[in-house]
Scaffold this motif. Structure first.
Motif, PDB file in Angstrom:
ATOM      1  N   GLY A  69     -14.757 -23.967  -8.793  1.00  0.00           N
ATOM      2  CA  GLY A  69     -13.347 -24.266  -8.727  1.00  0.00           C
ATOM      3  C   GLY A  69     -12.513 -23.665  -7.777  1.00  0.00           C
ATOM      4  N   SER A  70     -11.430 -23.919  -7.363  1.00  0.00           N
ATOM      5  CA  SER A  70     -10.629 -23.286  -6.379  1.00  0.00           C
ATOM      6  C   SER A  70     -10.046 -22.091  -6.941  1.00  0.00           C
ATOM      7  CB  SER A  70      -9.513 -24.344  -5.931  1.00  0.00           C
ATOM      8  OG  SER A  70      -8.512 -24.384  -6.891  1.00  0.00           O
ATOM      9  N   GLY A  71      -9.712 -20.780  -5.889  1.00  0.00           N
ATOM     10  CA  GLY A  71      -9.264 -19.673  -6.136  1.00  0.00           C
ATOM     11  C   GLY A  71      -7.992 -19.820  -6.028  1.00  0.00           C
ATOM     12  N   ASN A 113     -10.395 -16.717  -0.135  1.00  0.00           N
ATOM     13  CA  ASN A 113      -9.789 -18.124  -0.442  1.00  0.00           C
ATOM     14  C   ASN A 113     -10.761 -18.997  -0.363  1.00  0.00           C
ATOM     15  OD1 ASN A 113      -7.900 -20.150   0.123  1.00  0.00           O
ATOM     16  ND2 ASN A 113      -8.090 -20.210   2.283  1.00  0.00           N
ATOM     17  N   SER A 114     -11.861 -18.741  -1.312  1.00  0.00           N
ATOM     18  CA  SER A 114     -13.065 -19.589  -1.528  1.00  0.00           C
ATOM     19  C   SER A 114     -13.054 -20.091  -2.926  1.00  0.00           C
ATOM     20  CB  SER A 114     -14.339 -18.657  -1.386  1.00  0.00           C
ATOM     21  OG  SER A 114     -14.187 -17.713  -2.304  1.00  0.00           O
ATOM     22  N   THR A 115     -14.423 -20.682  -3.183  1.00  0.00           N
ATOM     23  CA  THR A 115     -14.259 -21.573  -4.677  1.00  0.00           C
ATOM     24  C   THR A 115     -14.940 -20.209  -5.784  1.00  0.00           C
ATOM     25  OG1 THR A 115     -16.531 -22.107  -4.125  1.00  0.00           O
ATOM     26  CG2 THR A 115     -14.850 -23.607  -3.639  1.00  0.00           C
ATOM     27  N   ARG A 116     -14.725 -20.483  -6.827  1.00  0.00           N
ATOM     28  CA  ARG A 116     -15.095 -19.618  -8.043  1.00  0.00           C
ATOM     29  C   ARG A 116     -16.863 -19.463  -7.747  1.00  0.00           C
ATOM     30  NH1 ARG A 116     -10.366 -17.370  -9.148  1.00  0.00           N
ATOM     31  NH2 ARG A 116      -8.916 -18.963  -9.946  1.00  0.00           N
ATOM     32  N   SER A 117     -17.348 -18.212  -7.978  1.00  0.00           N
ATOM     33  CA  SER A 117     -18.764 -17.951  -7.692  1.00  0.00           C
ATOM     34  C   SER A 117     -19.386 -17.964  -9.002  1.00  0.00           C
ATOM     35  CB  SER A 117     -19.025 -16.830  -7.211  1.00  0.00           C
ATOM     36  OG  SER A 117     -18.348 -15.511  -8.010  1.00  0.00           O
ATOM     37  N   ALA A 118     -18.662 -18.034 -10.335  1.00  0.00           N
ATOM     38  CA  ALA A 118     -19.215 -18.139 -11.578  1.00  0.00           C
ATOM     39  C   ALA A 118     -18.287 -18.911 -12.508  1.00  0.00           C
ATOM     40  CB  ALA A 118     -19.647 -16.541 -11.826  1.00  0.00           C
ATOM     41  N   SER A 119     -18.782 -19.085 -13.820  1.00  0.00           N
ATOM     42  CA  SER A 119     -17.799 -19.591 -14.608  1.00  0.00           C
ATOM     43  C   SER A 119     -17.748 -18.546 -15.854  1.00  0.00           C
ATOM     44  CB  SER A 119     -18.623 -20.769 -15.463  1.00  0.00           C
ATOM     45  OG  SER A 119     -18.828 -21.782 -14.417  1.00  0.00           O
ATOM     46  N   VAL A 120     -16.417 -18.622 -16.393  1.00  0.00           N
ATOM     47  CA  VAL A 120     -16.174 -17.765 -17.453  1.00  0.00           C
ATOM     48  C   VAL A 120     -15.818 -18.755 -18.757  1.00  0.00           C
ATOM     49  CG1 VAL A 120     -14.305 -16.169 -18.127  1.00  0.00           C
ATOM     50  CG2 VAL A 120     -14.835 -16.322 -15.929  1.00  0.00           C
ATOM     51  N   VAL A 121     -16.420 -18.025 -19.791  1.00  0.00           N
ATOM     52  CA  VAL A 121     -16.414 -18.932 -21.096  1.00  0.00           C
ATOM     53  C   VAL A 121     -15.784 -17.840 -22.041  1.00  0.00           C
ATOM     54  CG1 VAL A 121     -17.962 -19.835 -22.752  1.00  0.00           C
ATOM     55  CG2 VAL A 121     -18.446 -20.028 -20.463  1.00  0.00           C
TER      56      VAL A 121
END
Length: 254
Positions: A69-71, A113-121
């Motif tokens: 996802g977008s930062g 200014n990059s995409t998310r490197s991991a998910s958060v649950v």
């Protein structure tokens, strides 16, 4: 957290709505003061941050951030517990770390200014505050206290990631578990001489297994062995390390 706080916070707006009622605003300001990154801001700066926040509530197992996802902002955990996870090429979920109230996340994608490197649950019911990218970047560049804190945070993150890679390189699963507990132990306040070390908010056996690439049964057996040998004591959602020296010897393989 007291039941009164839970009741009050339950009235906070859901799914990204801005907080509006005076009581909600007061509660948010109290929580913001408990976030180390913002602790040295003055009242005017805190009020400005508070005015830009969007409060979001998630249920257990909801995905708060998606990898890729977008930062688009910086996020603060106000209430509850989160887990940062990555997914391997074969589809396995690997837990990277736990987040607790006062922690912030999403800073790497924001800064790069990059995409998310991991998910958060969400591991529990959680309340999260979202600060848009423009406001967060303004704080980074105009607040010396926040800039200094962020530099220390990123340095610690590099060190933690290095320690975790070393942990995952250990072939013996039981030693990985012992090493994981020892790393958690190092992050606790230094106790009085002879006093046990208490690990609060211990992740579930499955979450630990996911983080260190083993099975839940292996984690359960290792903790049971430690308890039977008088090295640890399990107490609800915490672990009491009664004999840190004995744990250290197990980490060293002796």
């Amino acid at each position: 957290m007291s039941s009164k706080e839970e009741t009050s916070l339950d009235s906070a707006p859901k799914n990204g709505a801005a907080a509006g009622a005076p009581e909600e605003q007061r509660l948010i300001q109290v929580h913001l003061r408990k976030i180390p990154l913002l602790a040295e801001l003055d009242d005017a700066e805190i009020s400005k941050v508070k005015g830009e926040l969007r409060i979001r509530q998630y249920h257990k197992r909801d995905v708060v951030l998606h990898k890729g996802g977008s930062g688009d902002g910086l996020l603060f955990l106000l209430v509850g517990q989160l887990q940062v996870i990555d997914v391997t090429e074969d589809g396995r979920a690997i837990g990277l770390r736990m987040l607790h109230p006062g922690d912030f996340f999403g800073e790497i994608a924001l800064i790069n200014n990059s995409t998310r490197s991991a998910s958060v649950v969400a591991m529990t019911e959680v309340l999260v505050a979202f600060l848009p990218a423009a406001t967060a970047m303004h704080l980074f560049s105009h607040s010396p206290s926040i800039a200094n804190y962020m530099l220390r945070h990123l340095a610690q993150k590099i060190q933690r990631d290095s320690e975790f890679r070393a942990l995952l390189s250990i072939n013996n699963a039981a030693r990985r578990i012992y090493t994981y507990l020892a790393l958690m132990q190092q992050k606790q306040p230094t106790p009085q001489p002879g006093a046990p070390i208490v690990l609060e908010n211990l992740p579930t056996h499955q979450d630990i297994a996911n983080m260190i690439n083993t099975s839940r049964e292996t984690v359960t057996r290792a903790l049971l062995t430690l308890a039977q040998n008088g090295i640890v004591q399990k107490d609800a959602h915490r672990l009491i390390i009664k004999n840190p020296e004995a744990l250290k010897k197990l980490v060293q393989g002796s």
